[in-house]
Design an enzyme around this catalytic site. Structure first.
Site, PDB file in Angstrom:
ATOM      1  N   ASP A  15       4.776  -2.070  -0.916  1.00 58.93           N
ATOM      2  CA  ASP A  15       5.322  -0.716  -0.928  1.00 58.93           C
ATOM      3  C   ASP A  15       5.930  -0.390  -2.287  1.00 58.93           C
ATOM      4  O   ASP A  15       5.728   0.694  -2.837  1.00 58.93           O
ATOM      5  CB  ASP A  15       6.385  -0.554   0.162  1.00 58.93           C
ATOM      6  CG  ASP A  15       5.809  -0.621   1.565  1.00 58.93           C
ATOM      7  OD1 ASP A  15       4.579  -0.684   1.683  1.00 58.93           O
ATOM      8  OD2 ASP A  15       6.587  -0.621   2.525  1.00 58.93           O
ATOM      9  N   GLU A 271      -2.218  -3.049   0.280  1.00 62.45           N
ATOM     10  CA  GLU A 271      -2.743  -1.748  -0.151  1.00 62.45           C
ATOM     11  C   GLU A 271      -2.922  -1.631  -1.658  1.00 62.45           C
ATOM     12  O   GLU A 271      -3.997  -1.272  -2.139  1.00 62.45           O
ATOM     13  CB  GLU A 271      -1.793  -0.642   0.330  1.00 62.45           C
ATOM     14  CG  GLU A 271      -2.203   0.756  -0.092  1.00 62.45           C
ATOM     15  CD  GLU A 271      -1.329   1.828   0.537  1.00 62.45           C
ATOM     16  OE1 GLU A 271      -1.099   2.856  -0.124  1.00 62.45           O
ATOM     17  OE2 GLU A 271      -0.882   1.647   1.696  1.00 62.45           O
TER      18      GLU A 271
END
Length: 366
Positions: A15, A271
């Site tokens: 993140d 991600e």
């Protein structure tokens, strides 16, 4: 403009990696970005030089929050991954605008997915009915792989820089003993169930391979393999058979990109590294973040569908992520695996990048 990005570190720093890249790209044209973070420790190695126009704020420090409440609110508030900014900061953001002042924007930046719902929900408003933000509306912003989504982070000139990259020079600078003809494979992973099978496959291969293992969980997982007392005698954490292993320090974000550009095959996780591996254009294997309800199975399948993964690459992903009990297929560093990723990168390059689309949304152009 003033951009405020709020991020909570859940684990693994993914993140934070996304939010730091976002803040840096927003500030590049001379604007200002503040990254509100509850644990900025990883930035010490991820971005040790900082970035002009980006300030990092510890939102767990009450004195810092009080100071922010006394300052003018940002033009844009980005709530990354549903992190719920402090109520007093939302209240400051929600204060009435001065006459003639442009409207503020509240963006809910969501996780990356190739699932169909992303296209349906991207850009939709979400009215706030309770709490300090009552009366405002967030706008959902979904990164994605198709023109109907918010796209992916891609800074200007990225592919041009890669085209001029010298991998031999990078390997020498990091004292990695690579020799011509040795296949280079990067490993950035959690604890994949088939790691032992991968190491055995590489060691038994006809082609010499050097595995570049990143610090943290990947290095710990490889260490656990060699620490197993059932290992045959003579095996070393530096490799065995056709496999040689080098262990890397924690890398800055630019150096992580260089690692991906260097290798013939990249194992990535989460991600941020998936997106960077797609831009690198080499064959890749993605370990998706596991979820208790197995929702990651659907998410991985949707991405493989978008990618147009050939059967061997799809089977490898299923085995690597622990779906079923099929063995790992043979690795490929060329052929269909490479062609598939290169074709995907070409499609993505035809779409506007995430920051460009975010600016359009804030400006009311989409």
């Amino acid at each position: 403009m003033q951009w405020d990005i709020f991020c909570r570190v859940i684990d693994n720093h993914g993140d934070l990696g996304v939010c730091w890249r976002l803040a840096s790209q927003l500030a590049a044209p001379g604007e200002r970005a503040r990254l509100w973070i509850d644990d900025a420790t990883a930035l010490h190695w991820m971005a040790p030089a900082g970035c002009d126009g980006v300030s990092v704020i510890d939102w767990l420090d009450p004195a810092v929050v009080r100071k922010a409440v006394a300052a003018p609110p940002p033009d844009v508030l980005i709530e990354a991954f549903g992190c719920d900014p402090a109520p007093e900061l939302i209240a400051r953001f929600a204060e009435p605008l001065a006459a003639g002042a442009p409207a503020r924007a509240w963006i809910n930046l969501e996780y990356l997915s190739a699932e169909p719902y992303v296209e349906r929900l991207h850009g939709l408003p979400s009215p706030i009915f309770k709490g300090p933000g009552a009366g405002l509306a967030k706008r959902f912003f979904y990164p994605g792989f198709t023109p109907a989504t918010g796209g992916l982070l891609r800074e200007p000139g990225l592919l041009e820089r890669q085209a001029h990259f010298d991998r031999a020079q990078w390997l020498a600078a990091h004292e990695i003993p690579w020799q011509d003809g040795e296949r280079l494979v990067s490993l950035f992973c959690y604890e994949p169930p088939e790691l032992a099978q991968l190491l055995e496959q590489l060691a038994a291969g006809a082609e010499p391979t050097r595995l570049l293992v990143t610090s943290g969980r990947a290095a710990h997982a490889v260490g656990a393999f060699f620490a197993n007392p059932k290992q045959p005698a003579g095996r070393s954490p530096q490799g065995f058979g056709a496999l040689s292993i080098s262990y890397l320090p924690y890398l800055t974000q630019p150096d992580f990109d260089h690692l991906l550009w260097t290798c013939d095959l990249n194992f990535v996780r989460g991600e941020d590294s998936l997106v960077r591996a797609l831009w690198a254009g080499a064959p890749l294997v993605w370990q998706i973040y596991p979820q208790d309800d197995d929702a990651h199975h659907v998410k991985l399948g949707a991405w493989l569908d978008w990618l147009g993964a050939p059967p061997s690459l799809r089977q490898f992903h299923h085995a690597w992520n622990g779906f079923g009990d099929a063995p790992l297929p043979a690795l490929e560093t060329g052929g269909p695996w490479r062609e598939t990723v290169r074709a995907a990168r070409e499609k993505l390059c035809l779409q506007e990048d995430l920051v460009t689309q975010l600016r359009h949304l804030v400006a009311g152009k989409s």
